[in-house]
Scaffold this motif. Sequence first.
Motif, PDB file in Angstrom:
ATOM      1  N   THR A 153       0.841  -1.190   0.000  1.00 42.50           N
ATOM      2  CA  THR A 153       0.000   0.000   0.000  1.00 42.50           C
ATOM      3  C   THR A 153       0.877   1.242   0.000  1.00 42.50           C
ATOM      4  OG1 THR A 153      -0.151  -0.032   2.418  1.00 42.50           O
ATOM      5  CG2 THR A 153      -1.887  -1.159   1.198  1.00 42.50           C
ATOM      6  N   ALA A 154       0.353   2.331  -0.543  1.00 42.51           N
ATOM      7  CA  ALA A 154       1.141   3.547  -0.716  1.00 42.51           C
ATOM      8  C   ALA A 154       1.365   4.256   0.610  1.00 42.51           C
ATOM      9  CB  ALA A 154       0.426   4.486  -1.687  1.00 42.51           C
ATOM     10  N   ALA A 155       2.481   4.977   0.698  1.00 39.04           N
ATOM     11  CA  ALA A 155       2.719   5.837   1.852  1.00 39.04           C
ATOM     12  C   ALA A 155       1.599   6.858   1.951  1.00 39.04           C
ATOM     13  CB  ALA A 155       4.070   6.529   1.718  1.00 39.04           C
ATOM     14  N   ALA A 156       1.111   7.082   3.163  1.00 39.15           N
ATOM     15  CA  ALA A 156      -0.041   7.959   3.373  1.00 39.15           C
ATOM     16  C   ALA A 156       0.365   9.196   4.149  1.00 39.15           C
ATOM     17  CB  ALA A 156      -1.139   7.215   4.135  1.00 39.15           C
ATOM     18  N   ALA A 157      -0.415  10.265   3.996  1.00 38.73           N
ATOM     19  CA  ALA A 157      -0.282  11.413   4.883  1.00 38.73           C
ATOM     20  C   ALA A 157      -0.888  11.042   6.236  1.00 38.73           C
ATOM     21  CB  ALA A 157      -1.003  12.619   4.300  1.00 38.73           C
ATOM     22  N   LEU A 158      -0.191  11.397   7.310  1.00 40.10           N
ATOM     23  CA  LEU A 158      -0.658  11.091   8.664  1.00 40.10           C
ATOM     24  C   LEU A 158      -0.839  12.401   9.412  1.00 40.10           C
ATOM     25  CD1 LEU A 158      -1.208   8.930  10.892  1.00 40.10           C
ATOM     26  CD2 LEU A 158       1.233   9.115  11.470  1.00 40.10           C
ATOM     27  N   ASP A 159      -2.048  12.599   9.944  1.00 38.68           N
ATOM     28  CA  ASP A 159      -2.343  13.823  10.678  1.00 38.68           C
ATOM     29  C   ASP A 159      -2.859  13.498  12.073  1.00 38.68           C
ATOM     30  OD1 ASP A 159      -2.229  16.346   8.808  1.00 38.68           O
ATOM     31  OD2 ASP A 159      -3.079  14.730   7.589  1.00 38.68           O
ATOM     32  N   LEU A 160      -2.306  14.172  13.053  1.00 46.63           N
ATOM     33  CA  LEU A 160      -2.842  14.159  14.408  1.00 46.63           C
ATOM     34  C   LEU A 160      -3.424  15.531  14.659  1.00 46.63           C
ATOM     35  CD1 LEU A 160      -0.610  11.873  14.354  1.00 46.63           C
ATOM     36  CD2 LEU A 160      -0.471  12.173  16.821  1.00 46.63           C
ATOM     37  N   GLU A 161      -4.717  15.573  14.924  1.00 44.78           N
ATOM     38  CA  GLU A 161      -5.418  16.831  15.089  1.00 44.78           C
ATOM     39  C   GLU A 161      -5.825  17.021  16.542  1.00 44.78           C
ATOM     40  OE1 GLU A 161      -8.753  16.833  12.417  1.00 44.78           O
ATOM     41  OE2 GLU A 161      -7.519  17.364  10.677  1.00 44.78           O
ATOM     42  N   ASP A 162      -5.084  17.871  17.250  1.00 48.37           N
ATOM     43  CA  ASP A 162      -5.416  18.270  18.618  1.00 48.37           C
ATOM     44  C   ASP A 162      -5.696  17.051  19.511  1.00 48.37           C
ATOM     45  OD1 ASP A 162      -5.753  20.269  20.548  1.00 48.37           O
ATOM     46  OD2 ASP A 162      -7.931  20.277  20.288  1.00 48.37           O
ATOM     47  N   VAL A 163      -4.778  16.075  19.463  1.00 48.29           N
ATOM     48  CA  VAL A 163      -4.962  14.819  20.192  1.00 48.29           C
ATOM     49  C   VAL A 163      -4.616  14.989  21.666  1.00 48.29           C
ATOM     50  CG1 VAL A 163      -4.094  12.453  20.469  1.00 48.29           C
ATOM     51  CG2 VAL A 163      -4.613  13.355  18.184  1.00 48.29           C
ATOM     52  N   SER A 164      -5.551  14.604  22.517  1.00 49.47           N
ATOM     53  CA  SER A 164      -5.329  14.548  23.962  1.00 49.47           C
ATOM     54  C   SER A 164      -5.724  13.164  24.453  1.00 49.47           C
ATOM     55  CB  SER A 164      -6.157  15.608  24.704  1.00 49.47           C
ATOM     56  OG  SER A 164      -5.745  16.911  24.360  1.00 49.47           O
ATOM     57  N   VAL A 165      -5.014  12.681  25.477  1.00 52.21           N
ATOM     58  CA  VAL A 165      -5.311  11.370  26.056  1.00 52.21           C
ATOM     59  C   VAL A 165      -5.268  11.489  27.574  1.00 52.21           C
ATOM     60  CG1 VAL A 165      -4.653   8.951  26.219  1.00 52.21           C
ATOM     61  CG2 VAL A 165      -4.234  10.202  24.093  1.00 52.21           C
ATOM     62  N   ALA A 166      -6.336  11.016  28.213  1.00 45.46           N
ATOM     63  CA  ALA A 166      -6.377  10.946  29.673  1.00 45.46           C
ATOM     64  C   ALA A 166      -6.740   9.526  30.067  1.00 45.46           C
ATOM     65  CB  ALA A 166      -7.376  11.940  30.242  1.00 45.46           C
ATOM     66  N   VAL A 167      -6.046   8.976  31.033  1.00 46.93           N
ATOM     67  CA  VAL A 167      -6.315   7.631  31.547  1.00 46.93           C
ATOM     68  C   VAL A 167      -6.542   7.734  33.043  1.00 46.93           C
ATOM     69  CG1 VAL A 167      -5.405   5.297  31.854  1.00 46.93           C
ATOM     70  CG2 VAL A 167      -4.926   6.550  29.735  1.00 46.93           C
ATOM     71  N   GLN A 168      -7.718   7.291  33.486  1.00 45.19           N
ATOM     72  CA  GLN A 168      -8.108   7.349  34.899  1.00 45.19           C
ATOM     73  C   GLN A 168      -7.911   8.749  35.474  1.00 45.19           C
ATOM     74  OE1 GLN A 168      -5.849   4.154  36.721  1.00 45.19           O
ATOM     75  NE2 GLN A 168      -7.333   2.606  36.085  1.00 45.19           N
ATOM     76  N   GLY A 169      -8.319   9.732  34.692  1.00 45.84           N
ATOM     77  CA  GLY A 169      -8.264  11.113  35.139  1.00 45.84           C
ATOM     78  C   GLY A 169      -6.907  11.770  35.029  1.00 45.84           C
ATOM     79  N   ARG A 170      -5.893  11.021  34.598  1.00 43.78           N
ATOM     80  CA  ARG A 170      -4.555  11.588  34.468  1.00 43.78           C
ATOM     81  C   ARG A 170      -4.296  11.927  33.010  1.00 43.78           C
ATOM     82  NH1 ARG A 170       1.102   8.328  34.929  1.00 43.78           N
ATOM     83  NH2 ARG A 170       2.502  10.112  34.700  1.00 43.78           N
ATOM     84  N   HIS A 171      -3.934  13.162  32.726  1.00 38.77           N
ATOM     85  CA  HIS A 171      -3.687  13.610  31.360  1.00 38.77           C
ATOM     86  C   HIS A 171      -2.270  13.212  30.946  1.00 38.77           C
ATOM     87  CE1 HIS A 171      -7.388  15.939  30.744  1.00 38.77           C
ATOM     88  NE2 HIS A 171      -7.305  16.179  32.041  1.00 38.77           N
ATOM     89  N   LEU A 172      -2.177  12.323  29.952  1.00 44.90           N
ATOM     90  CA  LEU A 172      -0.889  11.823  29.487  1.00 44.90           C
ATOM     91  C   LEU A 172      -0.405  12.553  28.240  1.00 44.90           C
ATOM     92  CD1 LEU A 172      -1.525   7.992  29.929  1.00 44.90           C
ATOM     93  CD2 LEU A 172      -0.541   9.613  31.566  1.00 44.90           C
ATOM     94  N   VAL A 173      -1.339  13.000  27.404  1.00 40.39           N
ATOM     95  CA  VAL A 173      -1.023  13.762  26.194  1.00 40.39           C
ATOM     96  C   VAL A 173      -2.025  14.902  26.106  1.00 40.39           C
ATOM     97  CG1 VAL A 173      -1.033  13.724  23.665  1.00 40.39           C
ATOM     98  CG2 VAL A 173      -0.013  11.828  24.926  1.00 40.39           C
ATOM     99  N   ARG A 174      -1.511  16.100  25.774  1.00 39.24           N
ATOM    100  CA  ARG A 174      -2.374  17.283  25.740  1.00 39.24           C
ATOM    101  C   ARG A 174      -2.214  18.027  24.416  1.00 39.24           C
ATOM    102  NH1 ARG A 174      -3.856  19.195  31.094  1.00 39.24           N
ATOM    103  NH2 ARG A 174      -2.899  17.923  32.739  1.00 39.24           N
ATOM    104  N   HIS A 175      -3.268  18.023  23.615  1.00 42.06           N
ATOM    105  CA  HIS A 175      -3.412  18.923  22.453  1.00 42.06           C
ATOM    106  C   HIS A 175      -2.216  18.857  21.499  1.00 42.06           C
ATOM    107  CE1 HIS A 175      -6.847  20.464  24.612  1.00 42.06           C
ATOM    108  NE2 HIS A 175      -6.077  20.807  25.636  1.00 42.06           N
TER     109      HIS A 175
END
Length: 282
Positions: A7-29
Amino acid sequence: MTGRPATAAAALDLEDVSVAVQGRHLVRHVSLHVEPGQMWGIVGPNGAGKSTLLRTVYRALRPTSGRVLLDGEDVRRMPGKRLARRLAAVLQEAPGDFELSVYDVVAMGRTPHKRAFEGDSADDRAVVMGALAELDVDGLAGAAFGRLSGGEKQRVLIARALAQRAGTMVLDEPTNHLDLRHQLDALRLVRRLGVTAVVALHDLNLAAAFCDRICVMAGGRLVTSGTPEDVLTATLLSEVYGVDAEVREHPLTGIPCITVLVGAAPDRRGAREGTQPADRSL
């Protein structure tokens, strides 16, 4: 040989990604745009959020907010098998010591390209053996995966991702456990394939040598991103890692070369718990 990705190489975009696990913010915006065929390095100190960010790309974690797009399509809306044909992952956590052979582990990479319960074709076997040869583990094809050394296991897992023949790859510390030669071989291979690649690395000199762009994270936030020459500066290393370092252009390669000044007193302004380095976003 494994040949080019199916398969061809694709454009990859992360748009304002945040991740919280059990109330703890691991990744912000975090927002990133990776052009097709580019290799991006994700760097930062322990606990910066690198692995968490990559887990959102290959759907092991659901973002609390934001989206991950592959050629404009939300990966969470893609059928699993179709996503697996387009995106392969090398994880930091190795599987348990199950008694599959090395060949069988790498052959798992062919699953997205086959119907349910379909056996290996001659083409599948050629791809698997080619991937094993690329990672210098073809002599271990019949060995039990669980009995391999850490470095051998890592090379087998990279071979499995290679056998998947996806145009986009996410690699979380792929050089972990590898000796110097195999570190270089693995990263050269990813470059040679021409895939879109996002690679978490601790070794900043490897990141500078192989990556088109570098994304620096700390405390779950994007600190800065750009070319190795723009990003890897003595000031940034002091702020983010809390170390005194010298950055020079290598006289033969022209690549930034980082030397940590071991005898110097540490500067922990950016490394202290609970502090954030200055925002240096480009």
